[in-house]
Each structure stands twice: as C-alpha cells, then as structure tokens.
Scaffold this motif. Structure first.
Motif, PDB file in Angstrom:
ATOM      1  N   ILE A 145       7.532  22.463 -13.207  1.00 62.02           N
ATOM      2  CA  ILE A 145       6.469  22.288 -12.395  1.00 62.02           C
ATOM      3  C   ILE A 145       6.979  22.900 -10.996  1.00 62.02           C
ATOM      4  O   ILE A 145       7.906  22.545 -10.387  1.00 62.02           O
ATOM      5  CB  ILE A 145       6.203  20.867 -12.106  1.00 62.02           C
ATOM      6  CG1 ILE A 145       5.724  20.283 -13.574  1.00 62.02           C
ATOM      7  CG2 ILE A 145       4.915  20.655 -11.053  1.00 62.02           C
ATOM      8  CD1 ILE A 145       5.643  18.627 -13.190  1.00 62.02           C
ATOM      9  N   GLN A 146       6.068  23.969 -10.685  1.00 66.16           N
ATOM     10  CA  GLN A 146       6.249  24.694  -9.490  1.00 66.16           C
ATOM     11  C   GLN A 146       7.626  25.023  -9.195  1.00 66.16           C
ATOM     12  O   GLN A 146       8.252  25.016  -8.256  1.00 66.16           O
ATOM     13  CB  GLN A 146       5.791  23.883  -8.230  1.00 66.16           C
ATOM     14  CG  GLN A 146       4.279  23.386  -8.300  1.00 66.16           C
ATOM     15  CD  GLN A 146       4.113  22.463  -7.267  1.00 66.16           C
ATOM     16  OE1 GLN A 146       4.345  22.459  -6.002  1.00 66.16           O
ATOM     17  NE2 GLN A 146       3.300  21.259  -7.576  1.00 66.16           N
ATOM     18  N   GLY A 147       8.188  25.736 -10.505  1.00 70.85           N
ATOM     19  CA  GLY A 147       9.534  26.170 -10.284  1.00 70.85           C
ATOM     20  C   GLY A 147      10.687  25.223 -10.442  1.00 70.85           C
ATOM     21  O   GLY A 147      12.013  25.531 -10.497  1.00 70.85           O
ATOM     22  N   THR A 148      10.421  24.048 -10.440  1.00 66.01           N
ATOM     23  CA  THR A 148      11.553  22.765 -10.688  1.00 66.01           C
ATOM     24  C   THR A 148      11.347  22.331 -12.208  1.00 66.01           C
ATOM     25  O   THR A 148      10.133  21.821 -12.757  1.00 66.01           O
ATOM     26  CB  THR A 148      11.162  21.586  -9.687  1.00 66.01           C
ATOM     27  OG1 THR A 148      11.359  22.267  -8.333  1.00 66.01           O
ATOM     28  CG2 THR A 148      12.237  20.740  -9.884  1.00 66.01           C
ATOM     29  N   LEU A 149      12.336  22.079 -12.650  1.00 65.18           N
ATOM     30  CA  LEU A 149      12.435  21.724 -14.228  1.00 65.18           C
ATOM     31  C   LEU A 149      12.534  20.145 -14.154  1.00 65.18           C
ATOM     32  O   LEU A 149      13.177  19.606 -13.249  1.00 65.18           O
ATOM     33  CB  LEU A 149      14.035  21.913 -14.787  1.00 65.18           C
ATOM     34  CG  LEU A 149      13.776  22.115 -16.239  1.00 65.18           C
ATOM     35  CD1 LEU A 149      13.135  23.300 -16.808  1.00 65.18           C
ATOM     36  CD2 LEU A 149      15.474  22.533 -16.570  1.00 65.18           C
ATOM     37  N   VAL A 150      11.589  19.886 -14.772  1.00 67.77           N
ATOM     38  CA  VAL A 150      11.444  18.080 -14.848  1.00 67.77           C
ATOM     39  C   VAL A 150      11.467  17.703 -16.437  1.00 67.77           C
ATOM     40  O   VAL A 150      11.413  18.277 -17.297  1.00 67.77           O
ATOM     41  CB  VAL A 150      10.035  17.725 -14.210  1.00 67.77           C
ATOM     42  CG1 VAL A 150      10.016  18.262 -12.962  1.00 67.77           C
ATOM     43  CG2 VAL A 150       9.011  18.331 -15.176  1.00 67.77           C
ATOM     44  N   THR A 151      11.701  16.304 -16.480  1.00 70.19           N
ATOM     45  CA  THR A 151      12.051  15.747 -17.848  1.00 70.19           C
ATOM     46  C   THR A 151      10.754  15.752 -18.648  1.00 70.19           C
ATOM     47  O   THR A 151       9.632  15.444 -18.307  1.00 70.19           O
ATOM     48  CB  THR A 151      12.682  14.326 -17.682  1.00 70.19           C
ATOM     49  OG1 THR A 151      12.877  13.823 -18.984  1.00 70.19           O
ATOM     50  CG2 THR A 151      11.641  13.374 -17.016  1.00 70.19           C
ATOM     51  N   ASP A 152      10.969  15.607 -20.024  1.00 67.14           N
ATOM     52  CA  ASP A 152       9.774  15.356 -20.864  1.00 67.14           C
ATOM     53  C   ASP A 152       9.886  13.811 -20.792  1.00 67.14           C
ATOM     54  O   ASP A 152      10.645  13.077 -20.206  1.00 67.14           O
ATOM     55  CB  ASP A 152      10.021  15.973 -22.229  1.00 67.14           C
ATOM     56  CG  ASP A 152       8.929  15.558 -23.162  1.00 67.14           C
ATOM     57  OD1 ASP A 152       7.655  15.338 -22.861  1.00 67.14           O
ATOM     58  OD2 ASP A 152       9.308  15.821 -24.344  1.00 67.14           O
ATOM     59  N   PHE A 153       8.855  13.232 -21.396  1.00 63.39           N
ATOM     60  CA  PHE A 153       8.719  11.881 -21.243  1.00 63.39           C
ATOM     61  C   PHE A 153       7.966  11.555 -22.766  1.00 63.39           C
ATOM     62  O   PHE A 153       6.847  12.093 -23.080  1.00 63.39           O
ATOM     63  CB  PHE A 153       8.262  11.031 -20.293  1.00 63.39           C
ATOM     64  CG  PHE A 153       6.841  11.609 -19.697  1.00 63.39           C
ATOM     65  CD1 PHE A 153       5.765  10.870 -20.106  1.00 63.39           C
ATOM     66  CD2 PHE A 153       6.841  12.608 -18.626  1.00 63.39           C
ATOM     67  CE1 PHE A 153       4.479  11.391 -19.977  1.00 63.39           C
ATOM     68  CE2 PHE A 153       5.508  13.228 -18.524  1.00 63.39           C
ATOM     69  CZ  PHE A 153       4.222  12.401 -19.148  1.00 63.39           C
ATOM     70  N   VAL A 154       8.134  10.472 -23.189  1.00 62.52           N
ATOM     71  CA  VAL A 154       7.266   9.704 -24.325  1.00 62.52           C
ATOM     72  C   VAL A 154       5.950   9.106 -23.894  1.00 62.52           C
ATOM     73  O   VAL A 154       6.153   8.644 -22.918  1.00 62.52           O
ATOM     74  CB  VAL A 154       8.101   8.610 -25.345  1.00 62.52           C
ATOM     75  CG1 VAL A 154       9.293   9.402 -25.842  1.00 62.52           C
ATOM     76  CG2 VAL A 154       8.537   7.463 -24.615  1.00 62.52           C
ATOM     77  N   THR A 155       4.971   9.245 -24.913  1.00 65.86           N
ATOM     78  CA  THR A 155       3.784   8.559 -24.415  1.00 65.86           C
ATOM     79  C   THR A 155       3.704   7.030 -24.891  1.00 65.86           C
ATOM     80  O   THR A 155       4.595   6.807 -25.762  1.00 65.86           O
ATOM     81  CB  THR A 155       2.446   9.343 -25.008  1.00 65.86           C
ATOM     82  OG1 THR A 155       2.695   9.020 -26.548  1.00 65.86           O
ATOM     83  CG2 THR A 155       2.674  10.661 -24.790  1.00 65.86           C
ATOM     84  N   PRO A 156       2.697   6.113 -24.695  1.00 62.91           N
ATOM     85  CA  PRO A 156       2.439   4.908 -25.530  1.00 62.91           C
ATOM     86  C   PRO A 156       2.660   4.914 -27.016  1.00 62.91           C
ATOM     87  O   PRO A 156       3.042   4.038 -27.589  1.00 62.91           O
ATOM     88  CB  PRO A 156       1.434   4.433 -24.821  1.00 62.91           C
ATOM     89  CG  PRO A 156       1.248   5.051 -23.400  1.00 62.91           C
ATOM     90  CD  PRO A 156       1.803   6.461 -23.799  1.00 62.91           C
ATOM     91  N   ASN A 157       2.244   6.030 -27.474  1.00 62.85           N
ATOM     92  CA  ASN A 157       2.281   6.373 -28.922  1.00 62.85           C
ATOM     93  C   ASN A 157       3.541   6.263 -29.335  1.00 62.85           C
ATOM     94  O   ASN A 157       3.973   5.764 -30.634  1.00 62.85           O
ATOM     95  CB  ASN A 157       1.625   7.530 -29.401  1.00 62.85           C
ATOM     96  CG  ASN A 157       0.000   7.588 -28.904  1.00 62.85           C
ATOM     97  OD1 ASN A 157      -0.649   6.455 -28.600  1.00 62.85           O
ATOM     98  ND2 ASN A 157      -0.603   8.667 -28.457  1.00 62.85           N
ATOM     99  N   TRP A 158       4.601   6.550 -28.775  1.00 62.50           N
ATOM    100  CA  TRP A 158       6.018   6.435 -29.433  1.00 62.50           C
ATOM    101  C   TRP A 158       6.524   5.193 -29.716  1.00 62.50           C
ATOM    102  O   TRP A 158       7.094   4.882 -30.577  1.00 62.50           O
ATOM    103  CB  TRP A 158       6.993   7.037 -28.315  1.00 62.50           C
ATOM    104  CG  TRP A 158       8.325   7.069 -28.579  1.00 62.50           C
ATOM    105  CD1 TRP A 158       8.986   8.293 -29.254  1.00 62.50           C
ATOM    106  CD2 TRP A 158       9.284   6.059 -28.542  1.00 62.50           C
ATOM    107  NE1 TRP A 158      10.542   8.124 -29.525  1.00 62.50           N
ATOM    108  CE2 TRP A 158      10.610   6.664 -29.340  1.00 62.50           C
ATOM    109  CE3 TRP A 158       9.642   4.719 -28.234  1.00 62.50           C
ATOM    110  CZ2 TRP A 158      11.769   6.076 -29.379  1.00 62.50           C
ATOM    111  CZ3 TRP A 158      10.892   4.223 -28.664  1.00 62.50           C
ATOM    112  CH2 TRP A 158      11.674   4.751 -29.117  1.00 62.50           C
ATOM    113  N   PHE A 159       5.762   4.070 -29.143  1.00 61.47           N
ATOM    114  CA  PHE A 159       6.127   2.676 -29.365  1.00 61.47           C
ATOM    115  C   PHE A 159       5.265   2.192 -30.602  1.00 61.47           C
ATOM    116  O   PHE A 159       5.323   0.737 -30.864  1.00 61.47           O
ATOM    117  CB  PHE A 159       6.119   1.782 -28.263  1.00 61.47           C
ATOM    118  CG  PHE A 159       6.918   2.145 -27.039  1.00 61.47           C
ATOM    119  CD1 PHE A 159       8.416   1.573 -27.109  1.00 61.47           C
ATOM    120  CD2 PHE A 159       6.711   3.147 -25.954  1.00 61.47           C
ATOM    121  CE1 PHE A 159       9.031   1.985 -26.188  1.00 61.47           C
ATOM    122  CE2 PHE A 159       7.424   3.324 -25.042  1.00 61.47           C
ATOM    123  CZ  PHE A 159       8.847   2.893 -24.938  1.00 61.47           C
TER     124      PHE A 159
END
Length: 237
Positions: A145-159
């Motif tokens: 995002i705008q040149g900064t690396l950010v984490t992936d994350f799970v959605t509520p569907n993961w649960f």
C-alpha cells in the motif's frame, strides 16, 4: 473514530521510517480491514520523543525486543487501560522479516480483537482464537500500500461460519476455513486439552513462533486477565 498513537522507542529504526508507514497503516485499517470486519475507522498519529500520547488513544509502540518491553513496563494496556500493540524491531530484523508487515500484523489483530478475548467455535466444538493475521503470517503473502508492505489477513470466512461465501483471506492465498499456511499459525482451545497451537510447515522452524515472546499477543492470550498490567511508562523526558 479510533485515535492511535504511534511511538518509536526502538534504536533500530528511525522516526522518519516509522512515519512513512503511517499512511499504509491507516489505509489498510480504514479500507481493507473495515470492509470485511467492520472495525470502524482510525487515525494514526506519530508521537515524537518528549511528547505524551493524547488521553484516550490506543498505542502502537516500536521496541527493540521483548526484553525491552519488560524493561519499559509495556505490558497489556496503555496507562489509560486501552489496547496496545508492540512491534519488536530487532526480533523481526534478526528473523529477516519485514518490520512493516510485523507492525500491520499487530495492528490488524488489535483492530479485530482489541481485548484478546474473542474466539470462534467450529462444528466440532473447538474454539479458535480470533487472531486475523496469524494463519497467513509470512512476508510472501503480504501486499503493498503506497510503497509499504503490509500483512495479509483472514476474513470472517476463515472461521467456518455456516453458509460462508467469498474469500478466506484478503489476498486469496487460503482455500478453505481454518487453513494455516506455511509460515503461519493459529491457536485453538480444546475443552479436553486446553490451548494448542497449529503451525504451518515453515513456522515450525521459527523460534519466535515456537516460543511466544513475553508481552506478545500470543503470550498474553494464554495469560489470565488478573495478571494483566497497565503501562507505567512516563513519556515526559
């Protein structure tokens, strides 16, 4: 709107480098995370050395390592009793991991589960800790995002809620509920066995995953609430 104070107490990263990350922190929270988890909006504000965070703010604190977290009395809550995320810079660097990914990992999880007490029950009666970044924790799943690396994350569907449709994680790396990718991990509570950790193949070899750092979210989740402490750190210098 949640107000979040960003504080740099690490000797391993410059204030300017932390400040460069803030637009990505805010965009990920307000757009990506909010669209799937409904966490509301947040504003991130850097607090220069010698200044005091505003009353009522949540904190993101950059520290060298978990030993420093103990020395500076950063435990579980800010001195106003509000959520805090800790980013252990030297620990991440020694693991050849991205500091910005590590920071957004903590921020996303603080947004979704600020009090470290959410859990989701599967069809077998096992409860899974409400940590949204752990199952996809690894720089290979991150995005920019705008040149900064950010984490992936799970959605509520993961649960694995009933009638779940749509992506399992934001970037589409996981293909089924409760999938733990290589490099990731998850915590589950079995009434017969207590808290257990499910670990992806790569993460099994990582000491920081096998052994939760004191003060980390993973360590705090298994700590009884009566032992939580507020920070006594005085930022007036």
């Amino acid at each position: 709107m949640t107000q979040i104070a960003v504080i740099n107490e690490s000797t391993a990263i410059a204030d300017a480098d932390v400040q460069k990350m803030l637009p990505a922190f805010q965009t990920q929270w307000n757009q990506d995370l909010n669209s799937l988890w409904g966490v509301g909006t947040a504003a991130f504000n850097f607090v220069p050395k010698g200044n005091t965070p505003a009353n009522g703010t949540w904190w993101v604190v950059f520290l060298d390592d978990s030993d420093q977290a103990g020395a500076l009395a950063y435990h579980d809550l800010t001195n106003a009793g509000l959520p805090i995320s800790k980013v252990f810079v030297k620990t991440l660097q020694s693991d050849n991991s991205s500091v910005s990914v590590g920071a957004t990992h903590e921020i996303c999880e603080m947004a979704v589960d600020p009090w470290l007490n959410s859990a989701y029950q599967d069809a077998q009666g096992v409860f899974w800790a409400g940590e949204c970044a752990d199952p996809v924790e690894d720089d290979q799943y991150a995005y920019e995002i705008q040149g900064t690396l950010v984490t992936d994350f799970v959605t509520p569907n993961w649960f694995g809620h009933q009638h779940a449709t749509g992506p399992i994680d934001f970037k589409g790396h996981a293909n089924k509920a409760f999938a733990v990718l290589t490099g990731g991990y998850a915590q589950k509570f079995d009434p017969q066995s207590g808290w257990q950790q499910v670990t992806g193949a790569k993460a099994e070899k990582m000491a920081r995953v096998r052994n939760a750092a004191p003060g980390s979210r993973r360590e705090r989740r298994t700590r009884v609430r009566s032992k939580w402490q507020r920070s006594e750190r005085n930022f007036q210098r």
